[in-house]
Write an enzyme that holds these catalytic residues in place. Sequence first.
Site, short mmCIF file in Angstrom:
data_model
loop_
_atom_site.label_atom_id
_atom_site.label_comp_id
_atom_site.label_asym_id
_atom_site.label_seq_id
_atom_site.Cartn_x
_atom_site.Cartn_y
_atom_site.Cartn_z
N ASP A 1 -4.76 3.51 -4.83
CA ASP A 1 -4.88 4.11 -3.31
C ASP A 1 -6.12 5.01 -3.16
O ASP A 1 -6.31 6.00 -3.88
CB ASP A 1 -3.59 4.80 -3.03
CG ASP A 1 -3.27 4.87 -1.43
OD1 ASP A 1 -4.29 4.72 -0.85
OD2 ASP A 1 -2.26 5.16 -1.29
N MET B 1 2.04 13.52 -16.54
CA MET B 1 3.40 14.43 -16.29
C MET B 1 2.85 15.68 -17.49
O MET B 1 2.27 15.74 -18.29
CB MET B 1 4.50 14.05 -17.38
CG MET B 1 5.73 15.08 -17.42
SD MET B 1 6.99 14.54 -18.75
CE MET B 1 7.88 13.30 -17.50
N HIS C 1 0.85 -1.28 -0.03
CA HIS C 1 -0.13 -0.34 -0.04
C HIS C 1 0.92 1.21 -0.11
O HIS C 1 1.65 1.36 0.82
CB HIS C 1 -0.99 0.09 0.96
CG HIS C 1 -1.78 1.22 1.33
ND1 HIS C 1 -1.58 2.03 2.53
CD2 HIS C 1 -2.39 1.85 0.66
CE1 HIS C 1 -2.28 3.05 2.53
NE2 HIS C 1 -2.95 3.19 1.24
N TYR D 1 9.76 13.80 -12.60
CA TYR D 1 11.02 13.12 -12.78
C TYR D 1 11.52 12.93 -11.29
O TYR D 1 11.95 11.81 -10.91
CB TYR D 1 12.01 13.89 -13.51
CG TYR D 1 11.78 13.91 -15.06
CD1 TYR D 1 11.78 12.62 -15.74
CD2 TYR D 1 11.74 15.18 -15.77
CE1 TYR D 1 11.71 12.72 -17.24
CE2 TYR D 1 11.73 14.94 -17.29
CZ TYR D 1 11.53 13.80 -17.88
OH TYR D 1 11.38 14.00 -19.12
#
Length: 146
Positions: A66, A76, A22, A117
Amino acid sequence: MLKGIPKIISPELLKVLCEMGHGDRLVIADGNFPSESVGKNAIVIRMDGHGVPELLDAILQVIPLDTYVDTPAMIMEVGEQDKGLDIPIWKTYKQIISKHDDRGEAAVGQYERFKFYDEAQDCYCIVQTGETEIYANIILQKGVIK
């Protein structure tokens, strides 16, 4: 062979998905992503013959996103030099995520390009695809099976 596992998920990827707990995160990267340099502390799995959408759909068949964070799927953000570009693959991602998560496209957020990144450096695994669409990278945060 196992029943119920999408054929695109290799034994190596299945092992990694099982190992993740998790809150662990996974990058599905396009063909331009610097997986080896960004993933120095991660497991890097090459899947050059595949695109991100097909892997995204397969992975979300076996792991939940989640629910303890608002946006467990992060894309991105378009860089300054590419502002105004239409990125059609993002619509595809939102459709796939909506199929597997009740929050739909609300589960998708964005990181600024260099923040993406930085976040990718802390991910458990980077799956390098042969995806040719630009800005096709996505980070998934694994949830809990209840």
